[in-house]
Design a protein around this motif. Structure first.
Motif, PDB file in Angstrom:
ATOM      1  N   ALA A  27       0.808  -1.213   0.000  1.00 39.27           N
ATOM      2  CA  ALA A  27       0.000   0.000   0.000  1.00 39.27           C
ATOM      3  C   ALA A  27       0.844   1.266   0.000  1.00 39.27           C
ATOM      4  O   ALA A  27       0.436   2.300  -0.538  1.00 39.27           O
ATOM      5  CB  ALA A  27      -0.945  -0.009   1.199  1.00 39.27           C
ATOM      6  N   GLU A  28       2.018   1.188   0.593  1.00 37.89           N
ATOM      7  CA  GLU A  28       2.873   2.374   0.694  1.00 37.89           C
ATOM      8  C   GLU A  28       4.037   2.341  -0.296  1.00 37.89           C
ATOM      9  O   GLU A  28       5.006   3.097  -0.163  1.00 37.89           O
ATOM     10  CB  GLU A  28       3.390   2.494   2.132  1.00 37.89           C
ATOM     11  N   ASP A  32      -0.054   3.105  -7.997  1.00 35.87           N
ATOM     12  CA  ASP A  32      -1.135   4.068  -8.212  1.00 35.87           C
ATOM     13  C   ASP A  32      -2.447   3.630  -7.574  1.00 35.87           C
ATOM     14  O   ASP A  32      -3.271   4.471  -7.200  1.00 35.87           O
ATOM     15  CB  ASP A  32      -1.337   4.294  -9.711  1.00 35.87           C
ATOM     16  N   VAL A  59      -3.939   4.668  -0.295  1.00 30.50           N
ATOM     17  CA  VAL A  59      -3.923   4.244  -1.680  1.00 30.50           C
ATOM     18  C   VAL A  59      -5.351   3.970  -2.176  1.00 30.50           C
ATOM     19  O   VAL A  59      -6.168   3.403  -1.448  1.00 30.50           O
ATOM     20  CB  VAL A  59      -3.040   2.984  -1.838  1.00 30.50           C
TER      21      VAL A  59
END
Length: 232
Positions: A27-28, A32, A59
């Motif tokens: 997620a980090e 995109d 996200v």
């Protein structure tokens, strides 16, 4: 509304286990968006569980709808596949009609994106489910790409190799056909080199299976894709 400049997406299968630590890294990572979707074992329960876990991060999260039973509110976007090379109309518009009768009044159409799928790996589960019986040739792919853009006006043409690495020349030829329709590529992106190669031709690269087999390499594909200029 869907961002057309998205270059890299991770696709997570709600039926496959993923640790909180791994999910945080995904997620980090700078991807995109995260797509939630799969073929087998997709239930409303495991879809909602994965959605809740991803929602701890900023996200964007997308539901790629594979079963009507797993449709849920709460996602940023909804990707709706229509399998252009299926031999069963159910996978082109049958399920879609059924779903809209039930959920059409709830839909925010700015959150919905139709993907014109061309399934390239006849041995994958999606091909068997959608009754794809013939291996698409390069000429077939070109025609399906033209169909997506010129006949149906689809926002996305998705070349899906599903676990196998595709033929760059075919992806390149598909890209030549498309101006308004975006080209998604998925399948066999398990190294930085493969990510860079396909990112030359596809607008958006989908990275899935390698998340579960080599997370470190999967994370490296994010920058590899974003730093590769599209040449077609």
């Amino acid at each position: 509304m869907y961002e057309k400049n998205w270059r890299h997406l991770f696709k997570l299968d709600p039926a496959k286990p993923l640790t909180d630590e791994a999910l945080e890294k995904i997620a980090e990572s700078g991807t995109d968006a995260i797509v939630v979707g799969g073929t087998d074992g997709i239930t409303l329960e495991n879809v909602l569980d994965l959605l809740a876990r991803i929602r701890r991060f900023s996200v964007p999260v997308i539901l790629e709808v594979s079963t009507i039973e797993s449709v849920s509110l709460g996602f940023d976007f909804y990707f709706i596949p229509t399998v252009l090379n299926s031999t069963n109309v159910k996978w082109m518009n049958g399920l879609h009609h059924e779903a809209l009768k039930e959920y059409g009044h709830l839909m925010n159409w700015d959150e919905v994106l139709t993907e014109g799928y061309c399934i390239m790996n006849l041995d994958c589960k999606a091909a068997k489910q959608a009754e794809v019986l013939k291996q698409p040739t390069e000429d077939d792919v070109i025609a399906y790409a033209q169909m997506a853009e010129h006949l149906f006006g689809l926002p996305v043409f998705y070349l899906e190799y599903s676990g196998t690495y595709g033929e760059p020349e075919i992806v390149k030829e598909a890209a030549y056909q498309l101006q308004k329709t975006r080209l998604f590529y998925g399948g066999g992106i398990d190294t930085v080199e493969r990510a860079k190669e396909m990112a030359q031709y596809a607008d958006t690269i989908i990275v899935g299976n390698v998340v579960y087999t080599d997370l470190k390499e999967a994370l490296r594909t994010v920058n590899a894709v974003k730093e590769t200029a599209k040449i077609v």
